[in-house]
Design an enzyme around this catalytic site. Structure first.
Site, PDB file in Angstrom:
ATOM      1  N   HIS A  98      -3.758   6.035   3.477  1.00 34.58           N
ATOM      2  CA  HIS A  98      -4.512   4.862   2.988  1.00 34.58           C
ATOM      3  C   HIS A  98      -4.012   3.423   3.558  1.00 34.58           C
ATOM      4  CE1 HIS A  98      -5.860   1.712  -0.056  1.00 34.58           C
ATOM      5  NE2 HIS A  98      -7.084   2.635  -0.171  1.00 34.58           N
TER       6      HIS A  98
ATOM      7  N   SER B 135     -11.268  -0.973  -1.299  1.00 34.33           N
ATOM      8  CA  SER B 135      -9.970  -0.990  -0.310  1.00 34.33           C
ATOM      9  C   SER B 135      -9.931  -1.333   1.206  1.00 34.33           C
ATOM     10  CB  SER B 135      -9.125   0.461  -0.530  1.00 34.33           C
ATOM     11  OG  SER B 135      -8.579   0.465  -1.667  1.00 34.33           O
TER      12      SER B 135
ATOM     13  N   ASP C  45       0.876  -1.274   0.006  1.00 35.17           N
ATOM     14  CA  ASP C  45      -0.112  -0.128   0.085  1.00 35.17           C
ATOM     15  C   ASP C  45       0.772   1.259  -0.017  1.00 35.17           C
ATOM     16  OD1 ASP C  45      -2.286   1.647   0.703  1.00 35.17           O
ATOM     17  OD2 ASP C  45      -3.221   0.044   0.726  1.00 35.17           O
TER      18      ASP C  45
END
Length: 1374
Positions: free
Chosen positions: A274, A482, A46
């Site tokens: 994220h 996600s 990520d």
């Protein structure tokens, strides 16, 4: 309880913030509390994980570190540390910033290097955090260190201007020159302050880095003080040894790793929040079951694949390095059990990266195209046994929108769709009422383009979870697949934790089959979005435990359809009017097949029952399968299917263990389109409806899909929508409209439209979008998942179109002359064609291509598979400021499906400062470039050197955005097109073909367009319809190929032909046409630029033949003898060497020239140039003055040398004054002024006279400037500026009689003149002018000194920071 508090709920539904009940996680952990992820490691591919985020500090014991490894695989954080230096006795070394870095005795004692050497590097921290965080950091720094002093300085500067104006009333233009320059100085001071205020936010900070070995591994010191005091600097050890993170400031925390024996320092930041949010869902540990992640006791390995230089986009380099590190850790016994990848793109073809057995390779001639990244993904799963979980994508609700991964060559990954439960709606989204659980509207849908299944299961796709400290927030709401993927990754960690503790053997295949077989199928939810259904962890574990002895647990079944080796069957090409037979190859492949026990292969046999879920799919009912490949025929008969999408699946059951569920599946999808009768009617599609008003009923998340075969000649469509409910009033329905057409070997994003449309009952809502004729269009309309209430929607789709159908209609070659377009319309259509060319493309050829092995520690795939790079270098010249996009055509549109794993390019200015970075899909990203020369470095990586050799001549394209678009005219008559006669503007096009003509762009227009040098083609769009909405979408990309550039005998040596901008085809023709005309005598140009060090202080030296300055402004003498010619030629030859020779020889030649030609003034200027280049440093005023102020050494050898140097400097300056005086005294200034006062010179030889006078003027200006600079320097040496000011002023006033002070011939002296008056505002303006011509470190140092002299220390600090970034010592690492 009072009335005011009645009804208040005192408990918050915290369990839905990080949802777990929906998938049985809470029940599982209650039943098996010790199967909480312990002894399991999850790798997070990520944007980076913050180990300091809430819940990610430790495991459940409160002591053990959770994030055990932290790598930046992108290269964004890499620092080149190859340079080694040894500190002096005081512990000081010079950093790459130019600062002196002081190591304390304590730090020196830690250094275990045999020579006590340290490594130094420089790192810009601007791309280690997201842009928003970077803006926050800058804003905070501005508030702390900038605003107060800058506002005070600005107020003071404004006050001085007001005071001056009050003392000197009237117009500024009427002031005497000495007052005028005072006013200019004050204005420029204020301008300087305002300009730095504007650019403050763009200034990047770079820090010196020092690295040396210690007994506990490498120690990194980062000089965040920017003062060189390393005792106060940031000190940090390797993360793998120390698990240290340190704060650079209030926002950014970093860790470090060291590679290649200290040559590379890897600084690990985060390019977005994220990755931390994802990790918190998978494994957050808050000691509270409600807000814990799914597997709170699992360890985390952070693998950053998002590159901060690209925003946060992943790169092939990062992915390969991350997978390589996973392989290494597994081989070292530090096993990675699960990978979560909530990242991905859409590939142009999905069935790439096939890894087939040797037997299959022998049997098949056709194997699907390879993909480096896909191959390695499969290897991680199939050889190392890592369960790979990937988000399906957020690109629905249309079909075939699953991203890559999980859509790769094999269905080896677990793809996850996003589900939202009623509890999530209440706790996360603050909705006023709960709706039934469903998938999110935008979650991507199956099938994959090749027919395979990309979505394995669905899981909760939203959470309010922890985020990095730099967000200044404890937690945030994020939603998407996600967020669904880490839920499944955490669930898999629970399963593996339990399996390990029960000693149950498992593989990625057995786990995927278990979660597929036990998922809860949601009958009311879109089947294309949920895969096998909603994840059920408890049942999946029971399934694995029950079937622990199953013979298929350690193998997978490769299912390949047809010659393309597809993962499934997908029919979506026109109307299906007959049955189709498909050959399907099925092969059992063991885990780590090459090393599997041959006995297991020999003994393997399974007898399968094949069951098709629909009658229109048929195959044999039984299959006996041993180790090897079997082929079956599947017949799909869609002839009886109604328009729409139809799906089926063939499931293969082990007849000895049917209750386990299917061992493999063959998915089948068929699309039957609606066909419109456009010959007799308008091509309008309306859905079938049972309602009287022809409407369709929509509940929240209702999805209506219609598939229509787009009629021939259609190029756009109009969707019209209206709510028909009479009682809705002004209530608005929120509809997600997604249209999609699949094109061969292109991703689902190539021809689609996605838009949320508000639809009411009072007015019709319309939406116009582009279509391609002959291809099936999916019109997908969904009521948004959170939009309350029932709606009845009436909609229709009207197809319209105009297009040119002759071959190569949208590519025009200038060399072929008139271009013809044969256009037709679908229905009667008003046409008003418009062709605008907006970009100019320059093809750059590599000046260098070098193949070399990459890092021996980071870029070697186990076992011993060295990755190489081919580094291609390109030169780019930008003649004037422009917006430019760069891309490598043969790589640009590929990432996951590419043969090569990298295509990153970096653009540098002439000082090696990084300007822009790009990778895949960079053709649409334009960067503003200033005038100058640039270097582009493109890195292509592969483990096979021979493949890299094949791309050594790959081109790069630089697309320049034109300042003004070129619009081409249309003609209906060929002859009118030739002569530029009557143009075609608009007409009604009915039925028949209409022919239009386009003439080539005239040479004059191309010249005026100022195209870049060596421009190959122009690109833009051609539109036909008159309708405004259609003109925005019905765009046809159009390329205009220019004629080859004229080849010139002399070039500038650039491999890209960076000649003058007029070297396009048209310009070449124009120069040919003008060749017959007599050439006008141009004003001679300077031979040396203002920034050429050879020119001393930058005053230009004329290269033209000498001029007798005593000659009157009459015609030159005619009728020279041969002896005269010889004497002049000898003189010119001698003069050409005066500036080049050693000073002693130059003086000798000079004396000979002057003796023979006492009036030849040019010799004096050339000798001045020699003196400057040999005896004087090119120093700007404040730099020169500060150098003289340095305290002299104590008496001794050093003192004597300094006195000798001062004596030589003074002598050289006095000699310059003497030589300049000769030129000034011998030049008739009054005659020059009289000549330039003439309005018109009507003499026959006026051109020759002008040339003569221009040379005299330029020589005089140069002499005045040289003398002025020398006098100013002498005044500095003598500390007598005030005494010499009148003389310096006289020289200045003489110069400005002829040119402005900022003219290139006078600007250097003007700078010294401003210094003499302490006019720092004027100095700033002149230095900025010099920087516009060429940026040098000297100019920036002078700006810093200017602000230091003004007392603006805050600006001085910022300029020093700018210098560090603007003048790096080397190119940045990839």
């Amino acid at each position: 309880m009072s009335m005011a508090t009645s009804g208040i709920v005192e408990s918050f539904p915290t369990g839905a913030l990080v949802p777990k009940a929906e998938t049985g996680v809470l029940n599982f952990l209650q039943k098996y509390p010790e199967y909480d992820g312990r002894d399991v490691t999850i790798a997070i591919f990520d944007s980076g994980v913050d180990p300091r985020a809430t819940g990610l500090e430790t495991l459940c014991d409160g002591k053990t570190v959770k994030v055990i490894e932290r790598y930046d695989c992108s290269g964004c954080g890499d620092v080149d540390m190859k340079k080694k230096v040894t500190p002096d006795e005081g512990g000081s070394v010079k950093g790459l910033s130019g600062n002196s870095l002081k190591l304390s005795p304590e730090l020196m004692s830690l250094n275990t290097d045999p020579d006590k050497a340290v490594r130094v590097g420089l790192k810009s921290f601007s791309d280690l955090v997201p842009s928003k965080v970077r803006n926050n950091i800058v804003a905070q720094a501005k508030l702390k260190h900038w605003d107060k002093p800058h506002k005070t300085a600005t107020a003071n500067a404004s006050r001085k201007i007001v005071e001056f104006e009050s003392q000197n009333p009237g117009e500024a233009s009427k002031l005497p020159w000495d007052k005028k320059i005072v006013k200019e100085n004050l204005d420029f001071e204020l301008e300087m302050l305002n300009s730095y205020e504007k650019v403050y936010g763009d200034i990047k900070t770079s820090y010196d880095c020092v690295l040396f070995p210690t007994a506990n591994g490498w120690l990194t010191i980062i000089d965040t003080t920017e003062q060189g005091d390393l005792e106060q600097a940031l000190r940090i050890g390797e993360y793998s040894r120390t698990h240290e993170t340190r704060n650079v400031d209030d926002f950014l925390s970093i860790s470090v790793n060291v590679h290649d024996e200290g040559n590379v320092l890897e600084v690990v930041g985060m390019c977005s929040p994220h990755g931390t949010h994802v990790s918190s869902i998978a494994s957050g540990n808050h000691s509270s079951r409600d807000v814990d992640g799914v597997a709170p006791n699992a360890k985390i390995v952070s693998m950053t694949i998002g590159d901060g230089r690209l925003g946060s986009m992943e790169t092939g380099t990062a992915l390969v390095r991350a997978m390589t590190k996973v392989m290494e850790l597994c081989r070292e016994g530090r096993r990675i059990d699960v990978i979560n990848m909530s990242y991905g793109e859409h590939a142009n073809w999905s069935n790439t990266g096939e890894s087939v057995s040797d037997e299959m390779r022998r049997r098949r001639r056709k194997v699907c195209a390879s993909s480096r990244i896909g191959e390695l993904m499969n290897e991680v799963v199939n050889k190392y046994g890592v369960v790979w979980v990937a988000s399906a994508g957020n690109h629905g609700p249309a079909l075939c929108t699953v991203g890559t991964p999980p859509d790769i060559s094999q269905p080896s990954l677990i793809g996850v769709g996003a589900y939202v439960s009623p509890q999530m709606m209440e706790a996360e989204y603050a909705m006023r009422e709960k709706l039934p659980g469903n998938v999110y509207t935008w979650t991507s849908r199956d099938p994959c383009i090749d027919g395979g299944q990309g979505v394995t299961v669905c899981a909760p796709g939203g959470a309010i979870a922890s985020v990095p400290q730099f967000t200044m927030s404890k937690s945030q709401l994020m939603n998407g697949t996600s967020m669904a993927a880490p839920h499944v990754a955490g669930a898999v960690a629970l399963l593996i934790s339990g399996l390990k503790q029960q000693n149950i053997e498992y593989s990625p295949y057995s786990i995927k089959r278990a979660i597929s077989a036990t998922a809860t199928k949601l009958g009311y939810v879109d089947p294309f979005a949920q895969g096998h259904g909603l994840l059920n962890v408890e049942k999946a574990f029971e399934h694995l435990a029950e079937h622990r002895q199953s013979k298929d647990n350690m193998l997978r079944f490769s299912v390949r359809v047809g010659n393309n080796q597809a993962k499934g069957i997908h029919l979506r090409q026109g109307v299906q009017r007959k049955f189709v037979d498909f050959n399907v190859n099925i092969e059992p492949i063991f885990f780590n097949d090459k090393e599997a026990d041959p006995k297991d292969k020999f003994n393997f046999n399974v007898r399968l029952n094949l069951i098709a879920s629909q009658t229109w799919v048929q195959c044999g009912a039984f299959l006996d399968l041993s180790y090897g490949t079997r082929s079956i025929v599947v017949r799909v008969d869609p002839t009886g299917l109604q328009p729409g999408v139809h799906s089926a699946v063939i499931r293969a059951y082990d007849t000895d263990n049917v209750q386990k569920g299917s061992l493999f599946e063959i998915p089948v999808t068929v699309v039957q389109p609606h066909v419109l009768d456009s010959e007799h009617n308008l091509p309008v599609f309306e859905p079938v409806s049972s309602k009287g008003d022809n409407s369709v009923e929509f509940q929240p998340n209702t999805i209506q899909r219609d598939f229509i075969l787009v009629p021939q000649h259609a190029t756009w469509a109009e969707l019209r929508m209206r709510i028909t409910d009479p009682n809705r009033g002004k209530d608005i329905g929120k509809f997600f409209v997604h249209t999609n057409q699949l094109l061969p070997k292109q991703s689902c994003r190539k021809l689609e439209t996605m838009k949320i449309v508000a639809v009411g009952s009072e007015n019709e809502s319309t939406m116009t979008f582009k279509v391609k004729s002959g291809k099936i269009l999916e019109l997908c309309i969904a009521k948004y998942w959170s939009n309350y209430g029932q709606s009845h929607l009436k909609y229709s789709l009207l197809f319209r179109g105009v297009e040119a159908h002759n071959p190569n209609a949208y590519v025009m070659h200038a060399g072929r002359g008139i271009h013809k377009l044969e256009i037709e319309a679908l229905v009667s259509e008003d046409v008003q064609p418009l062709l605008q060319l907006k970009n100019a493309a320059v093809v750059l050829k590599p000046s260098e291509a070098k193949i070399s092995p990459l890092s021996a520690t980071r870029d070697v795939i186990p076992d011993g598979r060295q990755v190489y790079q081919n580094l291609l270098v390109f030169n780019l010249n930008v003649a004037k400021p422009a917006e430019v996009a760069l891309y490598a055509p043969i790589f640009n549109d590929l990432l996951y499906e590419a043969e090569f794993e990298s295509q990153m390019w970096m653009l540098y200015d002439a000082n090696k400062a990084l300007v822009a970075t790009g990778d895949a899909h960079s053709q649409t990203f334009f960067t503003k470039l200033e005038k100058g020369d640039y270097t582009v470095r493109l890195q292509v990586r592969h483990e096979k050197r021979e493949l890299l050799e094949k791309i050594s001549e790959a081109n790069l394209v630089a697309a320049f955005k034109l300042t003004n678009a070129l619009t081409l005219d249309f003609y209906e008559n060929y002859n009118q097109c030739i002569v530029g006669g009557r143009k075609f503007v608009t007409a009604l096009l009915r039925g028949s073909t209409r022919v239009l003509y386009i003439a080539p762009i005239t040479q004059e227009r191309l010249n005026k367009a100022n195209l870049p040098a060596q421009c190959a083609w122009l690109s833009g769009n051609l539109v036909f319809p008159q309708d405004e909405a259609a003109r925005r979408v019905a765009l046809h990309p159009f390329n205009y190929i220019l004629n080859p550039a004229e080849k010139k005998a002399h070039t500038n040596g650039s491999s890209n032909g960076s000649s003058a901008a007029g070297s396009t085809a048209a310009a070449a023709a124009a120069s040919t046409a003008s060749a017959a005309k007599p050439k006008a005598t141009a004003t001679p140009q300077a031979a040396t630029s203002v920034t050429n060090p050879a020119a001393g202080d930058g005053i230009t030296v004329q290269s033209d033949p000498p001029v007798d300055s005593t000659a009157s402004p009459a015609s030159p003498k005619k009728g020279k003898t041969n002896a005269d010619d010889y004497a002049e030629s000898l003189r010119d030859f001698q003069c050409s060497h005066i500036a080049k020779c050693e000073l002693e020889m130059a003086e000798k030649i000079y004396n000979e020239v002057v003796a023979a030609h006492p009036k030849h003034l040019q010799a004096n200027l050339l000798l001045i140039q020699n003196i400057e280049s040999n005896q004087l440093k090119t120093q700007l005023p404040l730099t020169f003055a500060n150098a003289q102020k340095t305290s002299p050494p104590e008496a001794g050898e050093g003192s004597d040398k300094q006195k000798e140097d001062q004596k030589k400097l003074r002598s050289a300056l006095e000699r310059i004054v003497s030589l300049a005086d000769k030129v000034i005294q011998e030049t008739d200034t009054e005659a020059l002024l009289s000549y330039y006062g003439l309005k018109n010179d009507t003499r026959a030889d006026a051109a020759k006279i002008k040339t003569n006078m221009d040379k005299q003027k330029n020589n005089l200006i140069e002499a005045l400037s040289k003398k002025g600079i020398a006098l100013a320097k002498l005044a500095v040496l003598d500390d007598s500026i005030k005494d010499r000011l009148a003389e310096i002023n006289d020289l200045y006033t003489e110069i400005i009689k002829f040119v402005d002070a900022n003219d290139s011939k006078a600007i250097q002296f003007a700078l010294w003149h401003a210094y003499a008056h302490a006019h720092y505002g004027r100095m700033y303006k002149y230095v900025v002018k010099l920087i516009e011509e060429k940026r040098t470190r000297d100019h920036f140092e002078e700006l810093a000194a200017i602000n230091g002299a003004l007392g603006h220390e805050h600006i001085q600090t910022v300029i020093n920071r700018m210098m560090v970034t603007a003048f790096p010592s080397s190119f940045r690492l990839f």
